[in-house]
Enzyme design. Structure first.
Site, PDB file in Angstrom:
ATOM      1  N   ARG A  69      -2.803  -5.523  24.247  1.00 17.04           N
ATOM      2  CA  ARG A  69      -1.847  -6.724  24.276  1.00 17.04           C
ATOM      3  C   ARG A  69      -0.905  -6.677  23.157  1.00 17.04           C
ATOM      4  NH1 ARG A  69      -6.504  -9.149  27.331  1.00 17.04           N
ATOM      5  NH2 ARG A  69      -7.049  -9.625  25.183  1.00 17.04           N
ATOM      6  N   GLU A 106     -20.039  -8.155  17.760  1.00 19.88           N
ATOM      7  CA  GLU A 106     -21.199  -8.999  17.871  1.00 19.88           C
ATOM      8  C   GLU A 106     -22.597  -7.953  18.344  1.00 19.88           C
ATOM      9  OE1 GLU A 106     -22.758 -12.892  20.504  1.00 19.88           O
ATOM     10  OE2 GLU A 106     -20.492 -12.114  20.586  1.00 19.88           O
TER      11      GLU A 106
END
Length: 185
Positions: A69, A106
């Site tokens: 994006r 993560e």
């Protein structure tokens, strides 16, 4: 944006066109969907103009957009500011010689890359993305720019998810360059 009233009006316009999608991509996550904003020509133009103004004010010579994006936002900003656009892609997507930067997620790691010849030591780079979340991708892009010898003059995002700590993570990597978010959640 320099005027507080204008900045507030812009933030309200943008916020009104960002849709919350509950439980996407997994239960418990509130996804911030910017596609309604992109579909609104007035809001998209206002966003592009604000980011281009920041880019020009900071004296950038190139706009760097983060996949994917950041491409949608960064390319029209570069055109509006009269600058070149440099895409930062996921590893393996660019032909030719590239510089690669690995970073931790993560659960696991990822790599991004840029064409080795797209940035030069005299470039002043504006990094643009849609969202600043944990800051991992942005931090990796700052490292990539540094490896080319170019200098980051700023990082600008449409939206900052402040509760995820990305700003704090980037603090040591910005080397005095500002981090600007048009909307903070």
């Amino acid at each position: 944006m320099s005027d507080t009233g204008e900045a507030t009006g812009l933030a309200d316009l943008l916020r009104a066109r960002i849709r919350d999608v509950p439980d996407y991509p997994e239960p418990g996550v509130m996804f911030k969907d910017i596609t309604p904003l992109l579909a609104d020509p007035v809001a998209f133009a206002a966003l592009t103009e604000a980011l281009a103004e920041t880019t020009t004010r900071l004296g950038a010579t190139k706009v760097l957009g983060l996949e994917a994006r950041g491409f949608i936002l960064g390319a029209p900003v570069a055109v509006r500011a009269g600058l070149g656009f440099v895409p930062v892609r996921k590893a393996g997507k660019l032909p030719g010689a590239t510089l690669t930067q690995r970073y931790d997620l993560e659960y696991g790691s990822a790599e991004i890359e840029v064409h080795a010849e797209d940035l030069a030591p005299d470039d002043r780079v504006m990094v643009i993305d849609d969202v600043l979340a944990t800051g991992g991708t942005a931090e990796a892009s700052l490292r990539l720019v540094g490896r080319t010898g170019a200098r980051v003059v700023g990082v600008a995002v449409l939206m900052e998810l402040g509760f995820l700590g990305g700003r704090a993570r980037l603090a040591g990597s910005l080397d005095g360059a500002p981090l600007e978010a048009l909307v903070t959640v």
